[in-house]
Design an enzyme around this catalytic site. Structure first.
Site, PDB file in Angstrom:
ATOM      1  N   LYS A  32      60.890 -75.841  -8.977  1.00  0.00           N
ATOM      2  CA  LYS A  32      61.461 -75.359 -10.234  1.00  0.00           C
ATOM      3  C   LYS A  32      60.367 -75.266 -11.290  1.00  0.00           C
ATOM      4  CE  LYS A  32      63.422 -77.737 -13.485  1.00  0.00           C
ATOM      5  NZ  LYS A  32      63.112 -77.200 -14.829  1.00  0.00           N
ATOM      6  N   ASP A  59      63.359 -71.627 -14.277  1.00  0.00           N
ATOM      7  CA  ASP A  59      64.281 -72.235 -15.228  1.00  0.00           C
ATOM      8  C   ASP A  59      63.893 -71.806 -16.640  1.00  0.00           C
ATOM      9  OD1 ASP A  59      66.247 -73.807 -16.325  1.00  0.00           O
ATOM     10  OD2 ASP A  59      65.097 -75.670 -16.169  1.00  0.00           O
ATOM     11  N   LYS A  61      66.093 -70.398 -18.951  1.00  0.00           N
ATOM     12  CA  LYS A  61      67.198 -70.581 -19.901  1.00  0.00           C
ATOM     13  C   LYS A  61      67.238 -69.439 -20.917  1.00  0.00           C
ATOM     14  CE  LYS A  61      67.309 -75.654 -19.524  1.00  0.00           C
ATOM     15  NZ  LYS A  61      66.103 -75.909 -18.701  1.00  0.00           N
ATOM     16  N   ASP A  64      69.663 -64.574 -25.536  1.00  0.00           N
ATOM     17  CA  ASP A  64      69.361 -63.565 -26.549  1.00  0.00           C
ATOM     18  C   ASP A  64      70.460 -62.516 -26.469  1.00  0.00           C
ATOM     19  OD1 ASP A  64      67.891 -61.803 -28.375  1.00  0.00           O
ATOM     20  OD2 ASP A  64      66.110 -62.946 -27.795  1.00  0.00           O
ATOM     21  N   THR A 115      71.526 -81.722 -20.259  1.00  0.00           N
ATOM     22  CA  THR A 115      71.729 -83.135 -19.938  1.00  0.00           C
ATOM     23  C   THR A 115      71.093 -84.071 -20.961  1.00  0.00           C
ATOM     24  OG1 THR A 115      69.827 -83.026 -18.435  1.00  0.00           O
ATOM     25  CG2 THR A 115      72.013 -82.778 -17.465  1.00  0.00           C
ATOM     26  N   ARG A 208      60.354 -85.987 -12.899  1.00  0.00           N
ATOM     27  CA  ARG A 208      59.506 -87.153 -13.131  1.00  0.00           C
ATOM     28  C   ARG A 208      59.593 -88.253 -12.077  1.00  0.00           C
ATOM     29  NH1 ARG A 208      61.013 -87.307 -19.480  1.00  0.00           N
ATOM     30  NH2 ARG A 208      62.736 -86.073 -18.636  1.00  0.00           N
TER      31      ARG A 208
END
Length: 227
Positions: A32, A59, A61, A64, A115, A208
């Site tokens: 990703k 990713d 996002k 617009d 999240t 992470r």
């Protein structure tokens, strides 16, 4: 069954990102690449990561007006992403145009509620009700718009799966049950990878806990073993 883990490559240097991807490619199902990565490395960076041989999840996002989002989707056709994210909050027309402009083999999924946000955060930006309610509202809208699926936390994926049986559900913000990688950081609605998978997640985004582990391969292998 293919590996549902997509490694969130959140490293600022391209050489380090490629090296990480090469190390763990046997224990993840895809890579990703987020907005930070794309802004830093552009098309070249995506091409370099694609050479690792795993599906690429962009990713971005996108959020617009419909025409702009459709044009952005068309501009990344050459990169052949497996998954691209847009924001469900952009509305039905934007989502419809994004899907229409995407490549045939590209899944377009809509981000519902990040999240990193909880109910109090949503209230501050004028969203009435709980984060759970907002996720369900935007899930229904994304389904009506003809998207492939949505992005939500592990807390909502079970209910979303019951409402949308054939949807593709991306769950980020995952943390192992224990160990150094279990720290929540800026995630407020995290669950374990196994819990998300059991609830109906199609794609598990993990960053992470693997990328910043002392031994990323061992960390990836350990998470894979729980699935």
């Amino acid at each position: 069954m293919s590996n549902p883990i997509y490694l969130a490559v959140d490293l600022p240097r391209l050489d380090a990102a490629v090296a990480l991807g090469q190390k763990v490619k046997g224990h993840v199902g895809g890579l990703k690449l987020g907005l930070e990565f794309f802004c830093a490395h552009g098309h070249h960076g995506v091409h370099e990561m694609a050479k690792i041989g795993l599906p690429i999840f962009m990713d971005l996002k996108l959020h617009d007006i419909p025409n702009t989002v459709a044009a952005a989707m068309q501009s990344i056709h050459v990169l052949q992403p497996a998954i691209v994210t847009i924001h469900a909050a952009g509305g039905r027309a934007m989502m419809e145009d994004a899907k229409a402009a995407a490549g045939e083999s590209c899944k377009v999924v809509a981000v519902t509620v990040l999240t990193s946000l909880d109910d109090a955060d949503l209230a501050r930006v004028g969203v009435a009700g709980s984060s759970h309610d907002q996720v369900l509202r935007l899930t229904d809208l994304a389904q009506e718009a003809g998207l492939d699926g949505i992005v939500c936390s592990g807390h909502e994926v079970g209910e979303v799966h019951r409402r949308w049986k054939n949807g593709y559900f991306v769950v980020p913000g995952l943390r192992p049950a224990e160990g150094k990688g279990a720290a929540l950081g800026d995630q407020k609605r995290a669950v374990t990878p196994r819990a998300a998978r059991d609830a109906g997640a199609s794609c598990l985004v993990i960053g992470r806990p693997i990328s910043r582990a002392e031994d990323p391969v061992a960390a990836a292998r350990a998470i894979e073993a729980t699935l």
